[in-house]
Design an enzyme around this catalytic site. Structure first.
Site, PDB file in Angstrom:
ATOM      1  N   ASP A  21       5.745 -56.823  29.912  1.00  0.00           N
ATOM      2  CA  ASP A  21       4.424 -57.243  30.384  1.00  0.00           C
ATOM      3  C   ASP A  21       4.080 -58.591  29.748  1.00  0.00           C
ATOM      4  O   ASP A  21       3.816 -58.661  28.552  1.00  0.00           O
ATOM      5  CB  ASP A  21       3.415 -56.151  29.974  1.00  0.00           C
ATOM      6  CG  ASP A  21       1.975 -56.567  30.249  1.00  0.00           C
ATOM      7  OD1 ASP A  21       1.775 -57.532  31.014  1.00  0.00           O
ATOM      8  OD2 ASP A  21       1.063 -55.908  29.706  1.00  0.00           O
ATOM      9  N   ASN A  23       1.491 -60.564  30.549  1.00  0.00           N
ATOM     10  CA  ASN A  23       0.083 -60.994  30.520  1.00  0.00           C
ATOM     11  C   ASN A  23      -0.865 -59.962  29.921  1.00  0.00           C
ATOM     12  O   ASN A  23      -2.088 -60.070  30.063  1.00  0.00           O
ATOM     13  CB  ASN A  23      -0.388 -61.406  31.925  1.00  0.00           C
ATOM     14  CG  ASN A  23      -0.287 -60.245  32.907  1.00  0.00           C
ATOM     15  OD1 ASN A  23       0.127 -59.147  32.521  1.00  0.00           O
ATOM     16  ND2 ASN A  23      -0.666 -60.464  34.153  1.00  0.00           N
ATOM     17  N   ASP A  25      -1.654 -56.877  30.645  1.00  0.00           N
ATOM     18  CA  ASP A  25      -2.477 -55.944  31.436  1.00  0.00           C
ATOM     19  C   ASP A  25      -1.896 -54.525  31.434  1.00  0.00           C
ATOM     20  O   ASP A  25      -2.391 -53.648  32.143  1.00  0.00           O
ATOM     21  CB  ASP A  25      -2.664 -56.464  32.874  1.00  0.00           C
ATOM     22  CG  ASP A  25      -1.360 -56.515  33.644  1.00  0.00           C
ATOM     23  OD1 ASP A  25      -0.290 -56.197  33.058  1.00  0.00           O
ATOM     24  OD2 ASP A  25      -1.376 -56.872  34.837  1.00  0.00           O
ATOM     25  N   ASP A  29       5.875 -57.287  34.613  1.00  0.00           N
ATOM     26  CA  ASP A  29       5.719 -58.238  35.721  1.00  0.00           C
ATOM     27  C   ASP A  29       6.939 -59.147  35.840  1.00  0.00           C
ATOM     28  O   ASP A  29       7.845 -59.113  34.996  1.00  0.00           O
ATOM     29  CB  ASP A  29       4.425 -59.052  35.535  1.00  0.00           C
ATOM     30  CG  ASP A  29       4.272 -59.541  34.110  1.00  0.00           C
ATOM     31  OD1 ASP A  29       5.235 -60.147  33.609  1.00  0.00           O
ATOM     32  OD2 ASP A  29       3.209 -59.293  33.486  1.00  0.00           O
ATOM     33  N   ASP A 199      16.596 -48.196  50.268  1.00  0.00           N
ATOM     34  CA  ASP A 199      16.020 -46.891  49.957  1.00  0.00           C
ATOM     35  C   ASP A 199      16.158 -45.912  51.125  1.00  0.00           C
ATOM     36  O   ASP A 199      15.965 -46.285  52.287  1.00  0.00           O
ATOM     37  CB  ASP A 199      14.522 -47.123  49.678  1.00  0.00           C
ATOM     38  CG  ASP A 199      13.823 -45.911  49.131  1.00  0.00           C
ATOM     39  OD1 ASP A 199      14.135 -45.542  47.999  1.00  0.00           O
ATOM     40  OD2 ASP A 199      12.953 -45.351  49.834  1.00  0.00           O
ATOM     41  N   GLU A 259      21.019 -46.095  49.371  1.00  0.00           N
ATOM     42  CA  GLU A 259      20.735 -44.793  48.792  1.00  0.00           C
ATOM     43  C   GLU A 259      20.912 -43.758  49.892  1.00  0.00           C
ATOM     44  O   GLU A 259      20.028 -43.563  50.715  1.00  0.00           O
ATOM     45  CB  GLU A 259      19.302 -44.761  48.251  1.00  0.00           C
ATOM     46  CG  GLU A 259      19.048 -43.530  47.438  1.00  0.00           C
ATOM     47  CD  GLU A 259      17.588 -43.102  47.385  1.00  0.00           C
ATOM     48  OE1 GLU A 259      17.225 -42.404  46.448  1.00  0.00           O
ATOM     49  OE2 GLU A 259      16.819 -43.444  48.304  1.00  0.00           O
ATOM     50  N   HIS A 330      15.810 -44.859  38.090  1.00  0.00           N
ATOM     51  CA  HIS A 330      14.389 -44.569  37.930  1.00  0.00           C
ATOM     52  C   HIS A 330      13.979 -43.215  38.511  1.00  0.00           C
ATOM     53  O   HIS A 330      12.810 -42.830  38.406  1.00  0.00           O
ATOM     54  CB  HIS A 330      13.578 -45.678  38.603  1.00  0.00           C
ATOM     55  CG  HIS A 330      13.829 -45.697  40.083  1.00  0.00           C
ATOM     56  ND1 HIS A 330      15.045 -46.061  40.630  1.00  0.00           N
ATOM     57  CD2 HIS A 330      13.047 -45.360  41.134  1.00  0.00           C
ATOM     58  CE1 HIS A 330      14.980 -45.943  41.934  1.00  0.00           C
ATOM     59  NE2 HIS A 330      13.781 -45.518  42.277  1.00  0.00           N
TER      60      HIS A 330
HETATM   61  C1  NOJ Z   1      14.032 -43.065  46.604  1.00  0.00           C
HETATM   62  C2  NOJ Z   1      13.460 -43.908  45.508  1.00  0.00           C
HETATM   63  O1  NOJ Z   1      14.474 -44.210  44.583  1.00  0.00           O
HETATM   64  C3  NOJ Z   1      12.324 -43.116  44.909  1.00  0.00           C
HETATM   65  O2  NOJ Z   1      11.851 -43.656  43.708  1.00  0.00           O
HETATM   66  C4  NOJ Z   1      11.244 -43.016  45.952  1.00  0.00           C
HETATM   67  O3  NOJ Z   1      10.220 -42.191  45.469  1.00  0.00           O
HETATM   68  C5  NOJ Z   1      11.770 -42.426  47.258  1.00  0.00           C
HETATM   69  N1  NOJ Z   1      13.055 -42.940  47.644  1.00  0.00           N
HETATM   70  C6  NOJ Z   1      10.817 -42.711  48.376  1.00  0.00           C
HETATM   71  O4  NOJ Z   1      10.843 -44.063  48.702  1.00  0.00           O
END
Ligand code: NOJ
Length: 552
Positions: A21, A23, A25, A29, A199, A259, A330
């Site tokens: 981060d 700045n 907040d 970023d 995605d 993905e 993630h």
């Molecule tokens: C897969 C992404 O990696 C995930 O973080 C997201 O919640 C879902 N697709 C929906 O976009």
């Protein structure tokens, strides 16, 4: 540039809200990432995958896009992205953006127009259904464990969502929607991004059943059925994908990582020489601990359970094309917690996992914090900030699970485990932010942080550097990048394989257990190992607990 330049890349994944981060907040970023490029370069990685940075209400942290053409103000602006791209380029680092094409945010102007006026052309950008009952048209359950149907206010109009209700699915049957998406992607390609992570791409085509009033055979006690068999890899998706890639990624020679869990029989179409994508993420390893039949419990991963799954994944991919190995991202908890028993997490075992990842065939992906050994972070329900966690909690309560059981499960498995802010140093908030971080900082930042790791030449970070250098800039680089993968017979809980290129090979042994494992083989040239070598009287290797060795 060769059209397979990405084969010898090592990718570093960034979750922008949690990286740095600049700045104060409380939210990471783009300027923060730009500040940290020297760190990323020093690791040896040469491609960054940026999780979504587009304008979004952040209900799913950017996987709900309200405008595909602008950077969300919490991350900066389009100039900040240009700056990141050009500063990265100076360091020979390429940028991949994250494309969310299956759904948008419910705050996207397309969706708003469709809600305001059912006769708007944008109504056909989504999947609406007239249904005059108060319960949803069918009993399919989304990836986020809620109904696939959301009702528009108190009307008879419902729309389809594969994830949360805030993420209405786009209607890929509509040629105008497809054109708009293609144009949008080409604008980003022109800006100089090297490629994309894409995605939920396997969900573009819905089966007629998914959209019908059919009541599916329940697979859970609440009478719901998973949407997966009805929206993943459905016949006809090939047409959408062909049109998409031929008009965007292929002519631009972009690196693409999709993905999508592809059945083995279709893998060639996806990652083969003329496949839709450069590579796809395989879920078989990352989800090995999930127990579909028993919600809120996990099935711990052992080396022995992992072995056949890993070998199959490498061989299936090798047969037809290229892969994208990873241990973390993630959406997953931290790999140290997932792949190692409690009590066995230490620098040696972490280096063993790093060896396992960086010697596989395919382009390896490292998730922020993995290189310094970040771990899961226990949280209360209130401390979580994830749509899926909230939906799953609601659903679990409906099914009669206790808060304790659900939270215990989240502590092992929630996505927030890997989304906690990056631990830079021992300063307040781990040096991530001077403000109040948007998500809890793991209190172990005082012991686990980048400053400490980068100053210690025996650290996990230093070992990652060595592994990446071995893979990218050493005399065995060609073997580690292009070499054929073949499994080796190995003792219980040891994963062993060979990589061979042009008649030369290296062996990789990873001991996933706390026990010594005697091998009858001798090591000639040892390229890297994570703990002292022990041999028997005949010179045979005795693998030490959690030891990893790369040798000829
Ligand atoms: C897969 C992404 O990696 C995930 O973080 C997201 O919640 C879902 N697709 C929906 O976009």
């Amino acid at each position: 540039m060769s059209n397979t330049w990405w084969k010898d890349a090592v990718v570093y994944q960034i979750y922008p809200k949690s990286y740095y981060d600049s700045n104060g907040d409380g939210v990471g970023d783009l300027a923060g990432i730009t500040e940290k490029l020297d760190y990323i370069q020093s690791l040896g990685t040469n491609v960054i995958w940026l999780c979504p940075i587009f304008k979004s209400p952040m209900k799913d942290n950017g996987y709900d896009i309200a405008d595909y053409s602008v950077v969300d103000p919490i991350f900066g602006d389009n100039n900040a992205l240009d700056k990141l791209i050009s500063e990265a380029k100076k360091r020979d680092i390429k940028i991949l953006l994250d494309l969310v094409l299956n759904h948008s945010s419910d705050e996207h102007p397309w969706f708003k127009a469709a809600i305001e006026d059912p006769n708007s052309p944008y109504s056909d950008y989504y999947i609406f259904k007239q249904w005059d009952k108060p319960t949803p048209p069918n009993n399919l359950r989304t990836y986020f464990d809620c109904s696939v149907w959301s009702r528009v206010g108190e009307t008879n109009r419902w729309y389809f969502n594969s994830f949360g209700p805030e993420q209405p699915d786009l209607n890929w049957e509509n040629p105008q929607l497809r054109k708009d998406i293609i144009n949008m992607i080409n604008v980003w390609i022109k800006k100089g991004v090297a490629g994309f992570r894409i995605d939920a791409i396997g969900n573009l085509k819905k089966s007629p059943e998914a959209l019908s009033e059919y009541q599916f055979e329940p697979d859970k006690d609440d009478g719901s059925a998973s949407l997966v068999p009805w929206v993943l890899n459905q016949p006809g998706i090939d047409k959408f994908l062909t049109e998409l890639v031929e008009n965007t990624f292929k002519p631009a020679n972009s690196m693409t990582v999709a993905e999508i869990d592809v059945p083995e029989k279709d893998l060639r179409a996806y990652v083969g020489e003329n496949g839709y994508f450069s590579m796809v993420f395989d879920f078989s390893i990352a989800d090995l601990d999930i127990r579909n039949e028993k919600p809120f419990t996990i099935n711990p991963i052992t080396g022995e359970r992992l072995k056949p799954v890993f070998i199959k994944s490498q061989l299936d991919t090798q047969r037809v094309g290229w892969g994208a190995p990873y241990l973390e991202n993630h959406d997953q908890p931290r790999s140290l917690n997932k792949f190692l028993p409690k009590g066995a997490i230490n620098v040696t075992s972490a280096k063993m996992l790093a060896t396992f990842l960086l010697t596989q065939r395919g382009t390896p992906f490292i998730y922020q914090g993995q290189e310094i050994g970040m771990t899961n972070c226990p949280m209360t329900l209130e401390e979580h900030d994830d749509l899926h966690v909230f939906k799953l909690h609601e659903w679990g309560k409906k099914l009669g699970y206790s808060d304790e059981q659900i939270i215990e499960y989240f502590n092992d498995r929630s996505r927030d485990n890997s989304r906690t802010p990056f631990q830079w140093d021992r300063e307040i908030n781990g040096g991530f932010s001077t403000g109040k971080p948007w998500l809890k900082v793991n209190p172990n930042y005082v012991d686990i942080n980048a400053e400490q790791e980068t100053q210690d030449k025996h650290s996990l970070f230093a070992y990652y550097q060595q592994l990446i250098a071995l893979r990218r800039h050493s005399k065995i680089s060609d073997i580690l990048v292009y070499g054929e993968f073949s499994p080796l017979v190995s003792p219980e809980n040891v994963i062993a394989f060979k990589r061979t290129d042009d008649g030369n090979s290296v062996n990789i042994y990873c001991n996933f257990s706390g026990e010594e494992k005697a091998l009858t083989i001798k090591a000639k040239d040892i390229y890297l190992h994570n703990s002292p070598i022990v041999e028997d009287a005949q010179g045979g290797l005795i693998l030490q607990p959690y030891q990893a060795i790369i040798f000829a």
